[in-house]
Enzyme design. Sequence first.
Site, PDB file in Angstrom:
ATOM      1  N   LYS A 191       2.422   4.603   1.566  1.00 52.81           N
ATOM      2  CA  LYS A 191       2.228   5.092   2.823  1.00 52.81           C
ATOM      3  C   LYS A 191       2.037   6.678   2.561  1.00 52.81           C
ATOM      4  O   LYS A 191       2.646   7.491   2.251  1.00 52.81           O
ATOM      5  CB  LYS A 191       3.734   5.051   3.412  1.00 52.81           C
ATOM      6  N   ASP A 223       1.199  10.051   3.847  1.00 54.25           N
ATOM      7  CA  ASP A 223       1.937  11.031   4.696  1.00 54.25           C
ATOM      8  C   ASP A 223       0.750  11.916   5.294  1.00 54.25           C
ATOM      9  O   ASP A 223       0.776  13.260   4.948  1.00 54.25           O
ATOM     10  CB  ASP A 223       2.962  11.727   3.958  1.00 54.25           C
ATOM     11  N   LYS A 277      10.741   3.536   3.048  1.00 54.91           N
ATOM     12  CA  LYS A 277      10.925   4.925   3.046  1.00 54.91           C
ATOM     13  C   LYS A 277      11.310   5.427   1.483  1.00 54.91           C
ATOM     14  O   LYS A 277      12.447   4.837   1.321  1.00 54.91           O
ATOM     15  CB  LYS A 277      11.444   5.311   4.201  1.00 54.91           C
ATOM     16  N   CYS A 283      33.172  39.498 -13.017  1.00 54.13           N
ATOM     17  CA  CYS A 283      34.492  39.907 -13.714  1.00 54.13           C
ATOM     18  C   CYS A 283      34.340  40.585 -14.864  1.00 54.13           C
ATOM     19  O   CYS A 283      33.798  39.879 -15.873  1.00 54.13           O
ATOM     20  CB  CYS A 283      35.290  38.370 -13.573  1.00 54.13           C
ATOM     21  N   CYS A 326      38.848  38.289  -9.393  1.00 53.04           N
ATOM     22  CA  CYS A 326      38.207  36.864  -9.915  1.00 53.04           C
ATOM     23  C   CYS A 326      39.375  35.738  -9.738  1.00 53.04           C
ATOM     24  O   CYS A 326      40.535  36.003  -9.649  1.00 53.04           O
ATOM     25  CB  CYS A 326      38.459  37.344 -11.371  1.00 53.04           C
ATOM     26  N   CYS A 336      39.302  36.839 -19.290  1.00 52.25           N
ATOM     27  CA  CYS A 336      39.327  35.971 -18.319  1.00 52.25           C
ATOM     28  C   CYS A 336      39.184  34.620 -18.780  1.00 52.25           C
ATOM     29  O   CYS A 336      38.268  34.355 -19.593  1.00 52.25           O
ATOM     30  CB  CYS A 336      38.085  36.572 -17.347  1.00 52.25           C
ATOM     31  N   TYR A 375      -7.269   1.900   6.078  1.00 51.90           N
ATOM     32  CA  TYR A 375      -6.557   0.559   5.678  1.00 51.90           C
ATOM     33  C   TYR A 375      -6.274  -0.506   6.735  1.00 51.90           C
ATOM     34  O   TYR A 375      -5.876  -1.395   6.615  1.00 51.90           O
ATOM     35  CB  TYR A 375      -4.937   1.070   5.374  1.00 51.90           C
ATOM     36  N   CYS A 415      41.317  35.129 -13.045  1.00 53.13           N
ATOM     37  CA  CYS A 415      42.316  35.879 -13.839  1.00 53.13           C
ATOM     38  C   CYS A 415      42.640  37.077 -13.026  1.00 53.13           C
ATOM     39  O   CYS A 415      43.488  37.767 -13.307  1.00 53.13           O
ATOM     40  CB  CYS A 415      41.483  36.365 -15.138  1.00 53.13           C
ATOM     41  N   GLU A 450       0.693  -1.261   0.071  1.00 50.22           N
ATOM     42  CA  GLU A 450       0.028   0.061   0.002  1.00 50.22           C
ATOM     43  C   GLU A 450       0.927   1.282   0.014  1.00 50.22           C
ATOM     44  O   GLU A 450       2.062   1.166   0.656  1.00 50.22           O
ATOM     45  CB  GLU A 450      -0.739  -0.086   1.218  1.00 50.22           C
TER      46      GLU A 450
HETATM   47  P1  AMP Z   1       5.824   6.700  11.430  1.00 51.90           P
HETATM   48  O1  AMP Z   1       4.820   7.842  11.103  1.00 51.90           O
HETATM   49  O2  AMP Z   1       7.087   6.566  10.554  1.00 51.90           O
HETATM   50  O3  AMP Z   1       5.843   6.092  12.509  1.00 51.90           O
HETATM   51  O4  AMP Z   1       5.053   5.283  10.391  1.00 51.90           O
HETATM   52  C1  AMP Z   1       3.848   4.661  10.683  1.00 51.90           C
HETATM   53  C2  AMP Z   1       2.426   5.425  10.282  1.00 51.90           C
HETATM   54  O5  AMP Z   1       2.356   5.309   8.899  1.00 51.90           O
HETATM   55  C3  AMP Z   1       1.411   4.800  10.816  1.00 51.90           C
HETATM   56  O6  AMP Z   1       0.832   5.217  12.231  1.00 51.90           O
HETATM   57  C4  AMP Z   1       0.235   5.378   9.933  1.00 51.90           C
HETATM   58  O7  AMP Z   1      -0.230   6.383  10.359  1.00 51.90           O
HETATM   59  C5  AMP Z   1       1.002   5.771   8.605  1.00 51.90           C
HETATM   60  N1  AMP Z   1       0.641   5.164   7.414  1.00 51.90           N
HETATM   61  C6  AMP Z   1       0.439   5.832   6.247  1.00 51.90           C
HETATM   62  N2  AMP Z   1       0.019   4.961   5.377  1.00 51.90           N
HETATM   63  C7  AMP Z   1      -0.298   3.646   5.948  1.00 51.90           C
HETATM   64  C8  AMP Z   1      -0.710   2.505   5.363  1.00 51.90           C
HETATM   65  N3  AMP Z   1      -1.011   2.087   4.222  1.00 51.90           N
HETATM   66  N4  AMP Z   1      -0.634   1.260   6.320  1.00 51.90           N
HETATM   67  C9  AMP Z   1      -0.132   1.547   7.391  1.00 51.90           C
HETATM   68  N5  AMP Z   1       0.335   2.744   8.039  1.00 51.90           N
HETATM   69  C10 AMP Z   1       0.274   3.709   7.458  1.00 51.90           C
END
Ligand code: AMP
Length: 735
Positions: free
Chosen positions: A115, A117, A319, A431, A413, A436, A231, A416, A113
């Site tokens: 990740k 942010d 990551k 310069c 410079c 030069c 998720y 030169c 999946e």
């Molecule tokens: P970290 O913030 O580095 O501790 O990473 C863990 C966090 O990633 C979890 O607590 C989730 O909030 C987040 N996260 C984002 N997407 C996912 C995903 N697809 N599955 C599990 N965790 C996720």
Amino acid sequence: MSEADAAARAERLRKEIEHHSYLYFVQDAPEISDAAFDSLMRELRELEAAFPGLVDPASPTQRVGGFVGDQFAPVTHSHRMYSLDNAMDLGELDVWIDRLKAAFGAMVPVVCELKIDGSSLALTYADGLLVQAATRGDGTTGEDVTANIRTIKDVPLRLRDEAAAAPAAGPVSVEVRGEAYMPKQSFEALNAAARAEDRAPFANPRNAAAGSLRQKDPAVTAGRDLSTFIYAIADEATLAVSGQWELLAWLRSAGFHVNPDVARCETAEEVHSFCEQALAKRDELPYEIDGVVVKVDSFASQASMGHTARAPRWAIAYKFPPEEKTTRLLDITVQVGRTGACTPVAELDPVVVAGSTVARATLHNLDEVRRKDLRIGDTVIVRKAGDVIPEVLGPVLRLRPDGAASWQMPRDCPSCSSPIVREEGEVAFRCVSIDCPAQSLERLMHWASRGALDIEGMGEEIVGRLIKAGHLRDVADYYLLDEGVLASLDMGRVNVKGEPIRLGETMAKKLVAAIEASKGRPFARVLFGLGIRHVGKTMAEQIAAHCPSIELLEQRALTCPVLVFLDRYSVDELEQKTRDWLGTTSRDPLLVSSPLRPAFEPWTEIEGVSVAIVKSIRAFFRASDNRAVIGRLRSAGLTLEAGPEAAEGRDMRLAGLTFVLTGSLVQSGMTRTEAGEALKARGAKVSGSVSAKTSYVVAGEAAGSKYDKAVSLGVPVLSEADFLAILETGQAPSR
Ligand code: AMP
């Protein structure tokens, strides 16, 4: 490093990290990026590993990040909300996969999946109704943000009936988990509004999401355009599903927003390829992701692996290579460009950022060095996103060594030793010597570069040697070089017998052929190659299209009807005077709407041309040296007018069509720039974003949001094979 030095550095790092943790968790207002924070943390961890005497239970390295505020009622999580262990590269991911294989005797299916942010979230439903929403907090206790979460439109307040079937008929009571996030676009809009109202902007979409969730007034959260991706489930026993893949399907059926970019993989190769594709499409996604989460699919297998104190053993977060790192600024040197501009350059302790080593980065000009307050010896934050040129964002002030002095532009410079001056109203120092060597080298290299005359093989070393030997002074000298001169060129090194190494006949032959080939390059490339200030590649193409010979250009530049203005006033002054005299609000290019505009005929035809450009073209042709060089280029047989290929004879079969490229063209291995050039060479336009005016979107592998946009706007999408066929036949399929 001595133990005492290490102890001092560790202490400073800890203070700095604690300060940033506070800003991040308590204030939701970090000053530095996560990647820069991680980089400081990594340095501290490495120091503590190298000097075990430094380990301290109060060190930030010993703590699991998290914070519970007192603004909201605390919620004790029914099941702990874990963090995830990280794999910093594909190698570390493989170590985790090997561990799986060892535990189960073979690879087991995993779910990949994105990740997201954002900010973690736990949603509790009782008999199908949303009753509570909580943040992760420190994993055991979170904050009750129910009222705020209820304002997020994609969070179901009631589960859909279709989902009620598991495990028994009737409404379910379940706790699900996921991520609240703010789309990139909404984040930009929020920050633009904050700036307009003089409020501090958020550092990144994640903090904007976390900050928006923790608002006292739910109406504020409601105005923030948050979304969610769900998720996970707190307790697998709640539902009759046997694994993550099935769970995702159930979550979808229950009405949750589930990310569509998921895959069930059975081999390590499939997992790698998911990670690579995710990285490739990262920038195109409408929300931020910082990696890929790989989870063992079967819940029974998950249970047999269990958890550590902070994270499940059955999942790992791969990551993406961090786009920011901290490193030391070892020195600031000065590079002299082809127009004499002196550019400060950061010399860095080499550091790997986003997968490549960064040892130098331009600092642009003195004002920039001052604005960022960069000093030699500083620990600095370096950023490199994707293919973008590395950038020094700024110093970490608390780590500045005592006595670090602010940087001064040298007086002379470095090439030169002539004085460096700053012309009035200019940012750059220059310069001003015409002899030069650093400037000549840059000018001559520019002529031979790929975008200009493209003399293959004519690299910096050879050009430098030719200048030194007196064979190259200006660009017309290239066309006097012959095989004899080139073959015997002393390369400044000796062989094992102590004899000087020469360029040699093979290389000389190749270079002579490359020089000969450069004579056929079109007029626009010659114009660009001349290195007239402000005349870049696109402007040179524009000029060549409207002013098809060098004579005409020279004549127009020297007899421009507004000479008197150009000679007497700087562009700024002219702007100001136009406003004062004529009461217009115009801003150059060519004083857009002012009554002075007709005086700039016929330059006004050229899109984007400005007074500064006309001035600089004029200055170029007024220098007799330059006119002499052009005369010699003409005798050498270079193309000084737009030939038929620029007009009638040119391949224009794709004229009138606008293409947008997305994803990677794996079949042909072309970069997007190359593919774009190939389309332009056939008269097409290439744009960076999809709109209703787009004729076609070419979607390569791992195509991202541009693809989705094309589909939603009904713009036809072409495969790479279609695209290659178009290049071959010059014919686009009917729409
Ligand atoms: P970290 O913030 O580095 O501790 O990473 C863990 C966090 O990633 C979890 O607590 C989730 O909030 C987040 N996260 C984002 N997407 C996912 C995903 N697809 N599955 C599990 N965790 C996720």
